[in-house]
Write a protein that holds these residues in place. Structure first.
Motif, short mmCIF file in Angstrom:
data_model
loop_
_atom_site.label_atom_id
_atom_site.label_comp_id
_atom_site.label_asym_id
_atom_site.label_seq_id
_atom_site.Cartn_x
_atom_site.Cartn_y
_atom_site.Cartn_z
N GLY A 62 34.73 34.46 49.29
CA GLY A 62 35.43 33.41 48.33
C GLY A 62 36.80 33.00 48.84
N THR A 63 37.48 33.80 49.50
CA THR A 63 38.73 33.46 50.05
C THR A 63 38.61 32.38 51.22
OG1 THR A 63 39.01 35.99 49.63
CG2 THR A 63 40.82 34.70 51.08
N THR A 87 45.10 36.52 37.86
CA THR A 87 44.21 36.42 38.58
C THR A 87 44.26 37.34 39.63
OG1 THR A 87 42.71 34.70 39.62
CG2 THR A 87 44.94 34.37 39.98
N ALA A 90 43.58 36.43 45.77
CA ALA A 90 42.85 35.21 46.63
C ALA A 90 42.72 33.98 46.05
CB ALA A 90 41.46 36.11 46.89
N SER A 91 42.90 33.77 44.84
CA SER A 91 43.10 32.38 44.18
C SER A 91 43.84 31.56 44.82
CB SER A 91 43.36 32.61 42.69
OG SER A 91 42.32 33.22 41.94
N ASP A 165 38.21 28.18 40.40
CA ASP A 165 38.11 29.41 40.78
C ASP A 165 36.98 30.23 39.92
OD1 ASP A 165 37.73 32.40 41.41
OD2 ASP A 165 39.92 32.39 41.93
N ALA A 167 34.82 32.68 40.93
CA ALA A 167 34.52 33.79 41.73
C ALA A 167 33.86 34.79 40.86
CB ALA A 167 35.62 34.42 42.42
N GLU A 168 34.58 34.78 39.75
CA GLU A 168 34.13 35.80 38.78
C GLU A 168 33.09 35.57 37.78
OE1 GLU A 168 37.53 37.52 37.04
OE2 GLU A 168 38.40 38.09 39.03
N PHE A 187 34.14 27.29 43.64
CA PHE A 187 33.51 28.44 44.36
C PHE A 187 33.20 29.66 43.64
CE2 PHE A 187 38.01 29.69 44.35
CZ PHE A 187 37.68 31.04 44.53
N SER A 189 31.92 33.75 44.69
CA SER A 189 32.15 34.75 45.37
C SER A 189 30.72 35.66 45.32
CB SER A 189 33.46 35.48 45.15
OG SER A 189 33.32 36.85 45.94
N LYS A 194 31.04 41.45 42.70
CA LYS A 194 30.79 40.37 41.85
C LYS A 194 29.48 40.42 40.93
CE LYS A 194 34.79 38.29 42.37
NZ LYS A 194 35.45 39.11 43.58
N GLY A 201 30.55 37.06 50.60
CA GLY A 201 30.30 35.80 50.95
C GLY A 201 30.83 35.01 49.95
N TRP A 326 43.92 42.42 36.10
CA TRP A 326 44.89 42.01 36.93
C TRP A 326 46.44 42.03 36.66
CZ3 TRP A 326 41.64 42.31 40.73
CH2 TRP A 326 40.40 41.67 40.71
C1 LIG Z 1 36.66 37.81 44.16
C2 LIG Z 1 37.59 36.69 43.72
C3 LIG Z 1 37.94 35.89 44.79
C4 LIG Z 1 37.96 36.19 46.52
O1 LIG Z 1 36.63 36.46 46.73
P1 LIG Z 1 35.99 37.11 48.06
O2 LIG Z 1 34.64 36.83 48.21
O3 LIG Z 1 36.39 38.80 47.83
O4 LIG Z 1 37.01 36.58 49.13
C5 LIG Z 1 38.86 34.89 44.50
N1 LIG Z 1 39.07 34.82 43.28
C6 LIG Z 1 38.72 35.66 42.15
C7 LIG Z 1 39.34 35.56 40.77
C8 LIG Z 1 38.20 36.81 42.48
O5 LIG Z 1 37.95 37.80 41.44
#
Ligand SMILES: *Cc1c(COP(=O)(O)O)cnc(C)c1O
Length: 382
Positions: A62-63, A87, A90-91, A165, A167-168, A187, A189, A194, A201, A326
């Motif tokens: 995700g990063t 958050t 990585a956001s 974001d 990711a979650e 995107f 993650s 997750k 990935g 967080w």
């Molecule tokens: C997990 C996560 C990411 C990053 O994803 P990765 O696949 O671990 O690099 C980004 N933003 C949020 C909010 C996340 O929880």
């Protein structure tokens, strides 16, 4: 004493369905173990379909997807970017690493996500000072979508592109529209913790075909179309392997059942503690259909007699993993000098960090696991 018959109960462990191995076998049998390959192409199509986007790009994390969105929005040193403060780092880390100055936006109490009011104030100030952000990154916390109908028109009015974001929040929806379908880029993650995983990935999504072609080019070392390795610019090695995409295809099929399972976990905690004075849960506004990736509760020590960290320690003592919410970015040493916009002069994300606790929420938790965690929390409450 430790867990149920000694087994550790994790916050959000991977949950393999069984079919993953068939996809991986197929990759081996066809010698598509690396790089890219047919699983990658299909997995991208399936994620595009799920999100309702026209284009998807499978990446190593995700990063990496955040890095790609930062590059595609044209981030340069000295630019400004706005991001939710509450958050995971990585956001926004890739934006900061590319030289952007971070401005951090507080949460609203209704959704715990980016406060449209704080955002509006920040945008107004940015306009006054003539330093508009290059992008606004909004994170859908613990599976809950942001209030899109308030955030997106605001950003549109100021002409600032939005990055969602998600990711979650894969499997969640805002007013029925899938998470990952909002903003210029979004995107997912597939990290191991997750809701579904490829073991590691990410998936970049957009409706901008041109930008996504460019992302595809840059994420595979920026090779010019020439018979030899020729480079007119520098790229990245960010693509997902065919084996991992195979795991992702099997996992994606399971997504609806994973969402249902996580929501059922939430309901059990909620039934156990919703009447307990001083304990509350992350709210779900009527416009949100959250995947409840993690069940998060808040603990008011004045009413319960214990703090979130006391509960965390008590759970750890019986081999159960839990985590505080967080730690907001405006409280992080690395962003100590970043500007922060609170919600109506308050610090909602700071308060959520002080009181919030994420509980074990895996889709593979058994009823006994959940009852055990609930019992362990009851034991510490007065
Ligand atoms: C997990 C996560 C990411 C990053 O994803 P990765 O696949 O671990 O690099 C980004 N933003 C949020 C909010 C996340 O929880």
């Amino acid at each position: 004493m430790s867990g149920i018959s000694g087994k550790r109960i994790y916050l959000s462990p991977p949950h393999v369905g069984g079919e993953e191995i068939e996809y991986v076998k197929e990759a081996f049998e066809t010698n598509w173990v690396a790089p890219l390959g047919p699983h990658v192409e299909v997995f991208e199509r399936e994620c595009a379909l799920h999100s309702g986007r026209t284009a998807a790009l499978a990446l190593s994390s995700g990063t990496a997807a955040v890095t790609m969105s930062a590059i595609l929005t044209g981030i340069k040193p000295g630019d400004v970017c706005f991001c939710s403060s509450l958050t995971f780092v990585a956001s926004l880390a890739p934006f900061a690493q590319l030289g952007a100055e971070s401005v951090l936006i507080d949460s609203e109490p209704e959704s715990w996500n980016m406060s449209p009011r704080a955002l509006e104030t920040a945008l107004r100030d940015a306009e006054k000072s003539g330093r508009m952000p290059r992008a606004v990154i909004m994170a859908n916390l613990y599976g809950q979508p942001c209030d899109m109908d308030r955030i997106l028109p605001l950003c549109e009015r100021y002409g600032v592109p939005v990055i969602e974001d998600a990711a979650e929040s894969l499997g969640s929806a805002y007013m029925g529209r899938p998470s990952g379908s909002f903003g210029k880029f979004s995107f997912y993650s597939f990290n191991g913790n997750k809701i579904i995983t490829t073991s590691g990935g990410g998936m970049l999504l957009s409706d901008d075909a041109g930008a996504m072609e460019r992302a595809r080019f840059l994420s595979a070392q920026a090779r010019d179309p020439a018979p030899w390795y020729q480079h007119s610019e520098l790229g990245y090695n960010f693509r997902m392997s065919n084996i991992l995409a195979g795991i992702g295809r099997a996992q994606l099929k399971l997504l609806p059942s994973r969402v249902e399972a996580r929501r059922a976990v939430f309901r059990k905690y909620y039934e156990a503690f919703s009447e307990t004075s001083g304990i509350a849960f992350m709210p779900e506004p009527e416009w949100s259909q959250s995947n409840r990736w993690l069940t998060v509760m808040t603990v008011d020590p004045e009413k319960t007699g214990v703090a979130n960290l006391d509960i965390m320690k008590a759970l750890e003592a019986v081999n159960v993993e839990s985590r505080p919410v967080w730690k907001p970015m405006h409280m992080q040493p690395v962003f100590a000098s970043a500007k922060y916009y609170g919600h109506e002069g308050r610090d909602i994300s700071g308060a959520l960090f002080a009181r919030g606790l994420c509980l074990p929420s895996g889709s593979n938790m058994t009823d006994d696991d959940i009852s055990f965690v609930i019992g362990a929390i009851r034991d510490i409450l007065p």
